[in-house]
Design an enzyme around this catalytic site. Structure first.
Site, mmCIF file in Angstrom:
data_model
loop_
_atom_site.group_PDB
_atom_site.id
_atom_site.type_symbol
_atom_site.label_atom_id
_atom_site.label_comp_id
_atom_site.label_asym_id
_atom_site.label_seq_id
_atom_site.Cartn_x
_atom_site.Cartn_y
_atom_site.Cartn_z
ATOM 1 N N ASN A 211 25.010 18.506 26.167
ATOM 2 C CA ASN A 211 25.039 19.958 26.327
ATOM 3 C C ASN A 211 24.875 20.613 24.958
ATOM 4 O O ASN A 211 24.708 19.931 23.950
ATOM 5 C CB ASN A 211 26.336 20.399 27.016
ATOM 6 C CG ASN A 211 27.544 19.931 26.248
ATOM 7 O OD1 ASN A 211 27.770 20.338 25.125
ATOM 8 N ND2 ASN A 211 28.321 19.033 26.854
ATOM 9 N N ASP A 280 30.433 16.640 32.512
ATOM 10 C CA ASP A 280 31.138 16.375 33.774
ATOM 11 C C ASP A 280 30.620 15.101 34.446
ATOM 12 O O ASP A 280 31.340 14.449 35.183
ATOM 13 C CB ASP A 280 30.966 17.567 34.727
ATOM 14 C CG ASP A 280 31.778 18.767 34.244
ATOM 15 O OD1 ASP A 280 32.915 18.552 33.789
ATOM 16 O OD2 ASP A 280 31.260 19.902 34.294
ATOM 17 N N ASP A 307 38.206 13.739 34.173
ATOM 18 C CA ASP A 307 38.593 15.078 33.716
ATOM 19 C C ASP A 307 39.826 14.898 32.816
ATOM 20 O O ASP A 307 40.957 14.766 33.282
ATOM 21 C CB ASP A 307 38.894 15.988 34.916
ATOM 22 C CG ASP A 307 39.110 17.437 34.470
ATOM 23 O OD1 ASP A 307 39.584 17.651 33.338
ATOM 24 O OD2 ASP A 307 38.793 18.334 35.261
ATOM 25 N N PHE A 327 39.891 25.134 27.408
ATOM 26 C CA PHE A 327 38.824 26.124 27.313
ATOM 27 C C PHE A 327 38.140 26.200 28.670
ATOM 28 O O PHE A 327 38.205 25.249 29.463
ATOM 29 C CB PHE A 327 37.795 25.710 26.249
ATOM 30 C CG PHE A 327 38.110 26.223 24.870
ATOM 31 C CD1 PHE A 327 39.169 25.701 24.151
ATOM 32 C CD2 PHE A 327 37.347 27.228 24.298
ATOM 33 C CE1 PHE A 327 39.462 26.169 22.875
ATOM 34 C CE2 PHE A 327 37.621 27.706 23.026
ATOM 35 C CZ PHE A 327 38.681 27.180 22.310
ATOM 36 N N LYS A 341 41.435 27.415 36.574
ATOM 37 C CA LYS A 341 41.532 26.201 35.741
ATOM 38 C C LYS A 341 42.903 26.099 35.075
ATOM 39 O O LYS A 341 43.457 25.010 34.927
ATOM 40 C CB LYS A 341 40.404 26.175 34.696
ATOM 41 C CG LYS A 341 39.046 25.877 35.336
ATOM 42 C CD LYS A 341 37.886 25.915 34.345
ATOM 43 C CE LYS A 341 36.561 25.742 35.092
ATOM 44 N NZ LYS A 341 35.389 25.883 34.249
HETATM 45 O O1 PMT Z 1 30.973 23.757 20.074
HETATM 46 P P1 PMT Z 1 30.462 25.193 20.003
HETATM 47 O O2 PMT Z 1 28.971 25.251 19.841
HETATM 48 O O3 PMT Z 1 31.179 25.990 18.977
HETATM 49 O O4 PMT Z 1 30.751 25.886 21.424
HETATM 50 C C1 PMT Z 1 32.056 26.103 21.846
HETATM 51 C C2 PMT Z 1 32.263 25.830 23.326
HETATM 52 C C3 PMT Z 1 31.490 26.854 24.151
HETATM 53 C C4 PMT Z 1 31.803 24.429 23.675
HETATM 54 C C5 PMT Z 1 33.799 25.904 23.576
HETATM 55 O O5 PMT Z 1 34.294 27.097 23.112
HETATM 56 C C6 PMT Z 1 34.143 25.694 25.063
HETATM 57 O O6 PMT Z 1 34.097 26.608 25.859
HETATM 58 N N1 PMT Z 1 34.546 24.438 25.395
HETATM 59 C C7 PMT Z 1 34.815 24.010 26.757
HETATM 60 C C8 PMT Z 1 33.529 23.654 27.458
HETATM 61 C C9 PMT Z 1 33.782 23.109 28.859
HETATM 62 O O7 PMT Z 1 33.585 21.953 29.074
HETATM 63 O O8 PMT Z 1 34.281 23.992 29.711
HETATM 64 P P2 PMT Z 1 34.612 23.625 31.290
HETATM 65 O O9 PMT Z 1 34.939 24.967 31.880
HETATM 66 O O10 PMT Z 1 33.510 22.842 31.867
HETATM 67 O O11 PMT Z 1 35.894 22.717 31.227
HETATM 68 C C10 PMT Z 1 37.223 23.226 31.280
HETATM 69 C C11 PMT Z 1 38.124 22.426 30.364
HETATM 70 O O12 PMT Z 1 38.214 21.067 30.832
HETATM 71 C C12 PMT Z 1 37.691 22.366 28.925
HETATM 72 O O13 PMT Z 1 38.831 22.483 28.107
HETATM 73 C C13 PMT Z 1 37.087 20.977 28.788
HETATM 74 O O14 PMT Z 1 37.250 20.454 27.472
HETATM 75 C C14 PMT Z 1 37.890 20.175 29.792
HETATM 76 N N2 PMT Z 1 37.144 19.050 30.400
HETATM 77 C C15 PMT Z 1 35.958 19.256 31.028
HETATM 78 C C16 PMT Z 1 35.306 18.203 31.630
HETATM 79 C C17 PMT Z 1 35.883 16.910 31.546
HETATM 80 N N3 PMT Z 1 35.292 15.848 32.108
HETATM 81 N N4 PMT Z 1 37.042 16.726 30.920
HETATM 82 C C18 PMT Z 1 37.685 17.767 30.329
HETATM 83 O O15 PMT Z 1 38.758 17.602 29.749
#
Ligand code: PMT
Length: 402
Positions: A211, A280, A307, A327, A341
């Site tokens: 990504n 994911d 996750d 995040f 979330k």
């Molecule tokens: O790195 P940069 O270019 O500065 O950009 C920053 C960012 C946009 C990447 C960052 O600020 C951000 O938003 N990170 C989270 C991205 C994400 O995966 O969001 P999500 O809504 O898909 O996931 C929710 C949370 O679950 C996140 O904290 C993620 O780290 C976590 N997650 C997601 C998938 C997974 N398999 N395991 C996880 O722990």
């Protein structure tokens, strides 16, 4: 946008070394960051660089002598020392270190240091034999004993032709030291594990699924937390960013590796922040050889990655620790998705990222986020640099710790 150094009163001493020309960049950067920089030069420093250079860069009067024409008009010199938030001396020569170690006040700079009641940060620069000499080392030991901060110079080719320790360190490292010394140490005693960057999910030896995350947000969180006194462990996916100083970095590639890394580290953590954009899904199978190109469509299976945040949230239900920050990268229904979330992953705080707005989200130097805490209190933050955004997130975490 207000910078972290804005309004800070910095008394910037320059002593007589060829490295004085490098101080011009430091003064320019500090002034650009809106710090109020007042330069004081020793007589020897003015032989290397003109005071006019620093007056132009700082936009302020440069002080050079104890007995200048208007020296007595309002005891300006002493008030300068008393009003400062920080004294920085760069380059600090062997002579200046010796004077300060023995409490001399025979020129303006040494007098001001004695008269100041703020922190003093010294950046030595000199020939390596001079730096390593027992007299200089004894002086440094004394200065440390007095509570001055003395930053070890860099290694490399010196102006005198010798090779070794003694170079004035780079501005980026100096900036970090200046910001750390000015920062409130409200994360001292906390061990913080932060994930950052993307993950790479290999399809074959040449291709992968990933990504647009650069790591900038996670690295900014790590840098600022370290500045504020925390021990920081950064679990980072592939990123081109230079790791912040004094941060332990664990490099990982895939979501599964990040999962392993986080599970190994979270046990020692008081706070965990998942800023990484973990893929994911990953290819069900990684091909050993590069898949040959053909004109036919191909299909491949994607299987879900663990996750990590959800697993950490489930563990927290039993242990009630660590404090967990997630995040959410959202393009629609930001707040509703963030709230979902926060609850589903049992978080203390969620940082909701608008990823399609201008100058926010993936790869940018700025970010626009909303915070929702465990009591569902919502804070919408303006567009900020990622460093400032990190400051605001840590402010919120400090409140949650109380
Ligand atoms: O790195 P940069 O270019 O500065 O950009 C920053 C960012 C946009 C990447 C960052 O600020 C951000 O938003 N990170 C989270 C991205 C994400 O995966 O969001 P999500 O809504 O898909 O996931 C929710 C949370 O679950 C996140 O904290 C993620 O780290 C976590 N997650 C997601 C998938 C997974 N398999 N395991 C996880 O722990």
């Amino acid at each position: 946008m207000k910078t972290l150094l804005a309004g800070k009163k910095i008394l910037f001493g320059i002593s007589g070394s060829i490295a004085a020309y490098k101080a011009a960049e430091w003064v320019r950067e500090l002034a650009k960051a809106e710090a109020e920089v007042t330069v004081v030069m020793t007589d020897a420093a003015t032989r290397f660089v003109s005071g006019l250079t620093f007056a132009s860069l700082s936009g302020r009067r440069v002080y050079t002598g104890m007995f200048e024409k208007d020296a007595g008009e309002d005891m300006t010199h002493i008030s300068l020392a008393k009003e400062s938030d920080l004294v920085v001396i760069a380059p600090a020569t062997a002579q200046t270190l010796a004077k300060l170690a023995h409490g001399f006040a025979d020129d303006l700079l040494s007098t001001l240091v004695l008269a100041s009641n703020c922190k003093v940060l010294l950046f030595p620069a000199m020939n390596s034999n001079m730096y390593c000499h027992v007299a200089t080392q004894a002086n440094i030991a004394k200065l440390l004993e007095y509570g001055y901060e003395v930053i070890e110079p860099g290694q490399g080719k010196l102006a005198c032709g010798d090779e070794g320790i003694g170079r004035l360190i780079d501005w980026q490292i100096a900036r970090e030291k200046i910001l750390s010394i000015l920062a409130v140490q409200d994360l001292e005693g906390q061990t913080i594990v932060i994930s950052a960057g993307p993950t790479w999910e290999s399809f074959d030896p040449a291709r992968l699924l990933s990504n647009r995350s650069s790591g900038k947000m996670g690295y900014a969180l790590a840098r600022v937390a370290r500045r504020r006194g925390a021990r920081v462990i950064l679990v980072s996916g592939p990123s081109a960013i230079e790791p912040p100083p004094e941060v332990e970095v664990i490099n990982v590639m895939s979501g599964e590796e990040m999962h392993k890394g986080m599970m190994a580290q979270y046990k020692s953590a008081d706070i965990v922040v998942m800023a990484a954009a973990v893929s994911d899904y990953r290819p069900g199978k990684t091909m050993k050889q590069k898949v040959k190109k053909s004109n036919k469509s191909i299909e491949f299976e994607l299987v879900p990655n663990p996750d990590i945040l959800k697993k950490l949230g489930d563990k927290k239900k039993k242990a009630n620790r660590p404090l967990l920050v997630g995040f959410a990268a959202e393009s629609t229904e930001h707040i509703a998705e963030g709230r979902r979330k926060l609850k589903e992953k049992n978080l203390d705080l969620i940082v909701i990222n608008d990823i399609i707005g201008k100058n926010t989200g993936f790869g940018t130097d700025t970010n626009q986020v909303s915070l929702i805490d465990r009591d569902y209190q919502l804070d919408k933050l303006p567009l900020l640099s990622k460093e400032e955004c990190a400051e605001m997130i840590w402010d919120k975490v400090v409140k949650l710790l109380q």
